[in-house]
Design an enzyme around this catalytic site. Structure first.
Site, PDB file in Angstrom:
ATOM      1  N   HIS A  56      47.127  25.654  13.147  1.00  0.00           N
ATOM      2  CA  HIS A  56      48.273  26.000  14.001  1.00  0.00           C
ATOM      3  C   HIS A  56      47.778  26.625  15.294  1.00  0.00           C
ATOM      4  O   HIS A  56      46.577  26.811  15.475  1.00  0.00           O
ATOM      5  CB  HIS A  56      49.286  26.874  13.253  1.00  0.00           C
ATOM      6  N   HIS A  58      48.135  29.595  16.850  1.00  0.00           N
ATOM      7  CA  HIS A  58      47.879  31.015  17.120  1.00  0.00           C
ATOM      8  C   HIS A  58      46.439  31.238  17.601  1.00  0.00           C
ATOM      9  O   HIS A  58      45.511  30.574  17.137  1.00  0.00           O
ATOM     10  CB  HIS A  58      48.159  31.855  15.867  1.00  0.00           C
ATOM     11  N   ASP A  60      44.173  33.357  17.027  1.00  0.00           N
ATOM     12  CA  ASP A  60      43.108  33.617  16.042  1.00  0.00           C
ATOM     13  C   ASP A  60      42.853  32.391  15.160  1.00  0.00           C
ATOM     14  O   ASP A  60      42.161  32.477  14.147  1.00  0.00           O
ATOM     15  CB  ASP A  60      43.424  34.866  15.191  1.00  0.00           C
ATOM     16  N   HIS A  61      43.389  31.234  15.587  1.00  0.00           N
ATOM     17  CA  HIS A  61      43.130  29.972  14.879  1.00  0.00           C
ATOM     18  C   HIS A  61      42.656  28.862  15.816  1.00  0.00           C
ATOM     19  O   HIS A  61      41.946  27.963  15.386  1.00  0.00           O
ATOM     20  CB  HIS A  61      44.387  29.519  14.120  1.00  0.00           C
ATOM     21  N   HIS A 113      55.458  29.359   9.225  1.00  0.00           N
ATOM     22  CA  HIS A 113      54.738  30.417   9.966  1.00  0.00           C
ATOM     23  C   HIS A 113      54.782  30.062  11.458  1.00  0.00           C
ATOM     24  O   HIS A 113      55.174  30.875  12.292  1.00  0.00           O
ATOM     25  CB  HIS A 113      53.313  30.493   9.436  1.00  0.00           C
ATOM     26  N   ASP A 132      47.681  29.849   7.630  1.00  0.00           N
ATOM     27  CA  ASP A 132      48.516  31.032   7.380  1.00  0.00           C
ATOM     28  C   ASP A 132      49.795  30.660   6.633  1.00  0.00           C
ATOM     29  O   ASP A 132      50.827  31.310   6.804  1.00  0.00           O
ATOM     30  CB  ASP A 132      48.878  31.722   8.704  1.00  0.00           C
ATOM     31  N   HIS A 170      43.073  34.472   5.933  1.00  0.00           N
ATOM     32  CA  HIS A 170      42.946  35.929   6.069  1.00  0.00           C
ATOM     33  C   HIS A 170      42.671  36.598   4.725  1.00  0.00           C
ATOM     34  O   HIS A 170      43.116  36.105   3.681  1.00  0.00           O
ATOM     35  CB  HIS A 170      44.239  36.543   6.641  1.00  0.00           C
TER      36      HIS A 170
END
Ligand SMILES: [Zn+2]
Length: 253
Positions: A56, A58, A60-61, A113, A132, A170
């Site tokens: 996805h 985000h 941090d991805h 998400h 996530d 995570h």
């Protein structure tokens, strides 16, 4: 030959995943939480990089996409939403297959998400990269999608074989376990939570988990069984899931 998964912690609580199709030596990176950390791991392993698989958009991805592509020349595969923040070479969606040498990843739409969130499932090796969407004893927050959409996504993952290894993005499991104990007082839940707390005390990772373990204890997957305790008799399964998700959002454990 099996798929090799090299897992390492990065940022505050993310996991990075570098994978290698052992038959052909083709390699990929699942999400790009931290470009420098990923490039350092590649160096240490002596691996090149052929592919990035994004779950996805985000940061941090997908935040490391541009730098990693610049250094390695890899191709980037992911949901179209990634182009909001990062380069993408091949947008994929439900039913597409991504090949890494002899390994085949089925693309599953698992939105909720984020709207376009994808999971990558290697059925031959019984491995799923779920970003996530599903966590050990938890699930992703509903930033963009509806509870109904997330419930559908989780149900699809729960339908994979029990021994499928689930690589979540995570390490949230101890905090998830504290919440899970507040809504599920079953012996199975207590036993799993004790295992998690002990593992974390020892500094061990709780990822990967398995579909079977999550079906046995994850309060989000088990939401339909928790209706009584939540005072939700007569609610739909998606409504029960929504109630558990809201309770988690409000939980201060
Ligand atoms: Zn996310």
């Amino acid at each position: 030959m099996p798929l090799k998964v090299h897992q390492f912690p990065c940022l505050s609580d993310n996991y990075g995943f570098l994978i290698r199709d052992e038959a052909t030596g083709r390699t990929a990176c699942v999400d790009t939480p931290d470009a420098d950390a990923i490039l350092a791991q590649l160096d240490e392993l002596g691996w090149g990089l052929d592919l990035i698989l994004n779950t996805h958009w985000h940061p941090d991805h997908a935040g490391g996409n541009a730098k990693i592509k610049q250094v390695t020349g890899c191709q980037i595969v992911g949901p179209k939403e990634v182009t909001r923040i990062a380069p993408l070479d091949r947008p994929v969606g439900e039913g597409d297959v991504v090949e890494l040498g002899d390994t085949r990843f089925e693309v599953l739409e698992t939105g909720g998400h984020t709207l376009g969130h994808l999971s990558y499932v290697d059925r031959a090796d019984r491995i799923a990269f779920v970003g996530d969407t599903l966590f050990a004893l938890g699930c992703g927050r509903l930033f963009e999608g509806t509870a109904e959409q997330m419930w559908t996504s989780l149900s699809r993952l729960a339908a994979l074989p029990d021994d499928t290894r689930v690589y979540c993005a995570h390490e949230y499991t101890a905090s998830n376990a504290r919440f899970a104990l507040s809504v599920d007082h079953s012996p199975a839940m207590k036993a799993r939570a004790e295992q998690v707390f002990a593992a974390r005390e020892r500094g061990e990772w709780t990822v990967p988990t398995t579909i079977g373990q999550e079906k046995a204890a994850n309060p989000f997957l088990r939401a339909p069984l928790l209706k009584g305790g939540l005072g939700l008799e007569g609610a739909s399964d998606a409504e029960a899931f929504a109630a558990v998700r809201q309770a988690k959002d409000a939980f201060r454990g």
